[in-house]
Design a protein around this motif. Structure first.
Motif, PDB file in Angstrom:
ATOM      1  N   VAL A 268       0.856  -1.188   0.000  1.00 42.56           N
ATOM      2  CA  VAL A 268       0.000   0.000   0.000  1.00 42.56           C
ATOM      3  C   VAL A 268       0.886   1.231   0.000  1.00 42.56           C
ATOM      4  O   VAL A 268       1.718   1.413   0.885  1.00 42.56           O
ATOM      5  CB  VAL A 268      -0.933   0.006   1.224  1.00 42.56           C
ATOM      6  N   ASN A 269       0.709   2.062  -1.005  1.00 43.45           N
ATOM      7  CA  ASN A 269       1.546   3.242  -1.143  1.00 43.45           C
ATOM      8  C   ASN A 269       0.750   4.305  -1.894  1.00 43.45           C
ATOM      9  O   ASN A 269       0.258   4.052  -2.995  1.00 43.45           O
ATOM     10  CB  ASN A 269       2.830   2.876  -1.909  1.00 43.45           C
ATOM     11  N   TRP A 270       0.636   5.494  -1.288  1.00 41.38           N
ATOM     12  CA  TRP A 270      -0.169   6.549  -1.908  1.00 41.38           C
ATOM     13  C   TRP A 270       0.392   6.975  -3.254  1.00 41.38           C
ATOM     14  O   TRP A 270      -0.355   7.242  -4.198  1.00 41.38           O
ATOM     15  CB  TRP A 270      -0.251   7.755  -0.973  1.00 41.38           C
ATOM     16  N   LEU A 271       1.720   7.037  -3.365  1.00 39.46           N
ATOM     17  CA  LEU A 271       2.335   7.462  -4.607  1.00 39.46           C
ATOM     18  C   LEU A 271       2.048   6.466  -5.726  1.00 39.46           C
ATOM     19  O   LEU A 271       1.643   6.846  -6.828  1.00 39.46           O
ATOM     20  CB  LEU A 271       3.840   7.644  -4.424  1.00 39.46           C
ATOM     21  N   LEU A 272       2.250   5.174  -5.442  1.00 38.65           N
ATOM     22  CA  LEU A 272       1.975   4.164  -6.458  1.00 38.65           C
ATOM     23  C   LEU A 272       0.483   4.106  -6.779  1.00 38.65           C
ATOM     24  O   LEU A 272       0.089   3.865  -7.920  1.00 38.65           O
ATOM     25  CB  LEU A 272       2.469   2.792  -5.994  1.00 38.65           C
ATOM     26  N   GLY A 273      -0.336   4.340  -5.772  1.00 36.78           N
ATOM     27  CA  GLY A 273      -1.775   4.384  -6.028  1.00 36.78           C
ATOM     28  C   GLY A 273      -2.145   5.505  -6.976  1.00 36.78           C
ATOM     29  O   GLY A 273      -2.988   5.333  -7.866  1.00 36.78           O
TER      30      GLY A 273
ATOM     31  N   LEU B  40       2.442  14.089  -9.681  1.00 35.88           N
ATOM     32  CA  LEU B  40       3.549  15.036  -9.518  1.00 35.88           C
ATOM     33  C   LEU B  40       3.651  15.548  -8.082  1.00 35.88           C
ATOM     34  O   LEU B  40       4.743  15.625  -7.509  1.00 35.88           O
ATOM     35  CB  LEU B  40       3.388  16.202 -10.483  1.00 35.88           C
ATOM     36  N   LEU B  41       2.514  15.901  -7.484  1.00 36.61           N
ATOM     37  CA  LEU B  41       2.542  16.424  -6.117  1.00 36.61           C
ATOM     38  C   LEU B  41       2.982  15.369  -5.111  1.00 36.61           C
ATOM     39  O   LEU B  41       3.791  15.648  -4.216  1.00 36.61           O
ATOM     40  CB  LEU B  41       1.160  16.973  -5.745  1.00 36.61           C
ATOM     41  N   LEU B  42       2.465  14.148  -5.253  1.00 38.97           N
ATOM     42  CA  LEU B  42       2.847  13.081  -4.331  1.00 38.97           C
ATOM     43  C   LEU B  42       4.301  12.679  -4.534  1.00 38.97           C
ATOM     44  O   LEU B  42       5.002  12.340  -3.570  1.00 38.97           O
ATOM     45  CB  LEU B  42       1.922  11.874  -4.504  1.00 38.97           C
ATOM     46  N   PHE B  43       4.766  12.706  -5.780  1.00 37.65           N
ATOM     47  CA  PHE B  43       6.172  12.401  -6.042  1.00 37.65           C
ATOM     48  C   PHE B  43       7.081  13.463  -5.416  1.00 37.65           C
ATOM     49  O   PHE B  43       8.103  13.148  -4.797  1.00 37.65           O
ATOM     50  CB  PHE B  43       6.404  12.322  -7.551  1.00 37.65           C
ATOM     51  N   LEU B  44       6.686  14.733  -5.556  1.00 41.78           N
ATOM     52  CA  LEU B  44       7.459  15.823  -4.964  1.00 41.78           C
ATOM     53  C   LEU B  44       7.483  15.709  -3.447  1.00 41.78           C
ATOM     54  O   LEU B  44       8.533  15.853  -2.807  1.00 41.78           O
ATOM     55  CB  LEU B  44       6.858  17.169  -5.383  1.00 41.78           C
TER      56      LEU B  44
ATOM     57  N   ALA C 217       7.054  12.981  -1.657  1.00 39.11           N
ATOM     58  CA  ALA C 217       7.853  11.820  -1.283  1.00 39.11           C
ATOM     59  C   ALA C 217       9.343  12.171  -1.303  1.00 39.11           C
ATOM     60  O   ALA C 217      10.104  11.771  -0.422  1.00 39.11           O
ATOM     61  CB  ALA C 217       7.561  10.654  -2.221  1.00 39.11           C
ATOM     62  N   GLY C 218       9.758  12.930  -2.329  1.00 38.60           N
ATOM     63  CA  GLY C 218      11.156  13.324  -2.414  1.00 38.60           C
ATOM     64  C   GLY C 218      11.570  14.237  -1.270  1.00 38.60           C
ATOM     65  O   GLY C 218      12.628  14.055  -0.662  1.00 38.60           O
TER      66      GLY C 218
ATOM     67  N   LEU D  22      14.288  12.763   1.314  1.00 46.23           N
ATOM     68  CA  LEU D  22      15.626  13.316   1.127  1.00 46.23           C
ATOM     69  C   LEU D  22      15.946  14.486   2.053  1.00 46.23           C
ATOM     70  O   LEU D  22      17.111  14.735   2.344  1.00 46.23           O
ATOM     71  CB  LEU D  22      15.806  13.763  -0.324  1.00 46.23           C
ATOM     72  N   LEU D  23      14.911  15.211   2.500  1.00 45.17           N
ATOM     73  CA  LEU D  23      15.165  16.404   3.308  1.00 45.17           C
ATOM     74  C   LEU D  23      14.670  16.276   4.747  1.00 45.17           C
ATOM     75  O   LEU D  23      15.386  16.595   5.689  1.00 45.17           O
ATOM     76  CB  LEU D  23      14.516  17.629   2.640  1.00 45.17           C
ATOM     77  N   ILE D  24      13.438  15.818   4.927  1.00 46.20           N
ATOM     78  CA  ILE D  24      12.864  15.785   6.274  1.00 46.20           C
ATOM     79  C   ILE D  24      13.420  14.617   7.094  1.00 46.20           C
ATOM     80  O   ILE D  24      13.855  14.793   8.234  1.00 46.20           O
ATOM     81  CB  ILE D  24      11.323  15.692   6.196  1.00 46.20           C
ATOM     82  N   LYS D  25      13.418  13.429   6.514  1.00 47.01           N
ATOM     83  CA  LYS D  25      13.884  12.245   7.242  1.00 47.01           C
ATOM     84  C   LYS D  25      14.686  11.354   6.304  1.00 47.01           C
ATOM     85  O   LYS D  25      14.220  10.292   5.878  1.00 47.01           O
ATOM     86  CB  LYS D  25      12.697  11.483   7.829  1.00 47.01           C
ATOM     87  N   PRO D  26      15.902  11.749   5.963  1.00 43.76           N
ATOM     88  CA  PRO D  26      16.702  10.945   5.030  1.00 43.76           C
ATOM     89  C   PRO D  26      17.134   9.632   5.667  1.00 43.76           C
ATOM     90  O   PRO D  26      17.397   9.558   6.871  1.00 43.76           O
ATOM     91  CB  PRO D  26      17.918  11.838   4.753  1.00 43.76           C
ATOM     92  N   PRO D  27      17.215   8.547   4.875  1.00 41.23           N
ATOM     93  CA  PRO D  27      17.640   7.243   5.402  1.00 41.23           C
ATOM     94  C   PRO D  27      19.089   7.298   5.872  1.00 41.23           C
ATOM     95  O   PRO D  27      19.933   7.967   5.280  1.00 41.23           O
ATOM     96  CB  PRO D  27      17.492   6.305   4.198  1.00 41.23           C
ATOM     97  N   GLU D  28      19.377   6.595   6.965  1.00 39.04           N
ATOM     98  CA  GLU D  28      20.744   6.538   7.463  1.00 39.04           C
ATOM     99  C   GLU D  28      21.606   5.589   6.636  1.00 39.04           C
ATOM    100  O   GLU D  28      22.810   5.769   6.528  1.00 39.04           O
ATOM    101  CB  GLU D  28      20.746   6.109   8.931  1.00 39.04           C
TER     102      GLU D  28
END
Length: 386
Positions: free
Chosen positions: A66-71, A359-363, A365-366, A370-376
């Motif tokens: 389940v993923n909003w972007l893929l949906g 486009l909005l959901l992709f933006l 997600a990015g 990448l900015l708010i909670k980047p993976p360690e």
């Protein structure tokens, strides 16, 4: 057959499609290159999906991530289907005459291409192998083009490919788009992952060759994308200077090269193409003429547009009168200035809202990843950037 075997077959079908899609060529004048490429993608993706589903049933149930972007991606074929239901010819809007691009079927294949890796990739290693397959395909095509650029278009013609701007990728501008993508993926990998020296040399070489092929084609939208993203990487490194982040030499060079070719496109880029004998102009409607067609079409059918795969009809009806006084007076344009503008004309408000959601959901997600909670994990950060 075991569940793991089904999953393995699904993954390998996907990799086979990933390699064949850019490298395969058609030797028949009857079969369009684009139709053949779409068929390869469809067979690989639908086949991989079928085996993945069989593997899930073997495992005891079908689990769909389940993923909003893929949906949101699946809103595109849904909008196309609703528009096709009211189109002049449902079958033409569904698949077209030869697996055309502005159809329900093609949008479903695009959505499947975006969704399937999430379902069949088992871990970071699967993503790395997929990237490596794409690299191998890019090297094969690059070798083909470099040999023909420097030894002449009569090399490796196989009795068929006598046009100097022939490419297994399709149109000449597609070469710039493909190697623009390879430039970005190589740059991002160099920036985001700790690599062995050999891997750095391979990716650096891929980056240099990719930029050279982009320069030969000199398609300005590709340079613009490269400039924006490489500048973003440079600024990110600059802002992270207090955390001892290293200066990005590769991203800086990509940015400088991109800006130089944008500024001196009429001299530097044109002269390079002329020197190598591969100059070309790809005719397509301008933004202005596309807007004229869009205004007239949507005035009559704002919600569902004219119907998928009907841009040519709308172009013939509403193209600006000045076009009739140009050399393109009898050109049959099947799409507008871009894929998205064509989609909005043929699917109306439904298509516009679907694209906006993606486009909005992709933006978002990015920004979030990448900015708010980047993976360690560097590998996951690299995948997120890519």
């Amino acid at each position: 057959m075991s569940e793991s075997l089904f999953t393995t077959i699904a993954y390998r079908l996907y990799l086979a499609g990933l390699f064949l899609l850019p490298t395969a060529v058609v030797t028949s004048a009857v079969v369009p290159m684009q139709s053949m490429k779409i068929l390869i993608a469809a067979v690989a993706l639908i086949g991989a999906l079928a085996f993945a589903v069989l593997g899930s049933f073997k495992r005891g149930g079908l689990a769909v991530p389940v993923n909003w972007l893929l949906g949101s991606v699946w809103l595109l074929p849904l909008a196309y289907l609703l528009s096709a239901a009211l189109a002049p010819s449902f079958n033409w809007s569904l698949v077209g005459g030869a697996l055309d691009a502005d159809t329900v079927f093609f949008m479903a294949i695009l959505s499947l291409a975006a969704s399937l890796p999430i379902y069949i990739f088992g871990g970071k290693g699967d993503y790395v192998r997929a990237f490596f397959v794409l690299l191998i395909a890019s090297w094969v095509i690059a070798a083909f083009h470099l040999l023909r650029l420097f030894l002449g278009a009569d090399v490796m013609t196989f009795g068929l490919f006598t046009n100097p701007i022939f490419s297994p990728l399709g149109k000449w501008n597609d070469v710039a788009i493909f190697y623009g993508l390879l430039s970005l993926l190589s740059l991002i990998t160099l920036e985001a992952l700790p690599l062995k020296d050999m891997h750095k040399y391979i990716l650096s070489g891929t980056l240099v060759v990719s930029l050279f092929l982009v320069a030969v084609v000199n398609f300005i939208p590709v340079w613009a994308v490269l400039a924006v993203i490489s500048l973003g990487i440079v600024l990110q490194r600059f802002m992270m200077a207090r955390s001892n982040a290293r200066f990005s030499m590769a991203a800086t060079l990509v940015f400088v090269v991109s800006v130089v070719f944008i500024v001196f496109t009429s001299s530097l880029g044109a002269n390079l193409g002329t020197a190598l004998g591969v100059q070309q102009i790809e005719a397509r409607p301008s933004w202005g003429s596309t807007l004229v067609v869009a205004t007239q079409t949507l005035a009559g059918s704002p919600v569902v547009g004219s119907g998928p795969n009907t841009f040519l009809t709308e172009w013939d009806k509403y193209r600006p009168p000045l076009i009739n006084q140009s050399v393109f007076w009898n050109a049959d344009f099947t799409s507008g200035v871009s894929t998205m503008t064509t989609s909005i004309i043929t699917t109306g408000l439904l298509g516009a809202l679907a694209w906006l959601a993606v486009l909005l959901l992709f933006l978002w997600a990015g920004v979030r990843v990448l900015l708010i909670k980047p993976p360690e994990d560097p590998a996951m950060y690299h995948l997120s950037m890519a």
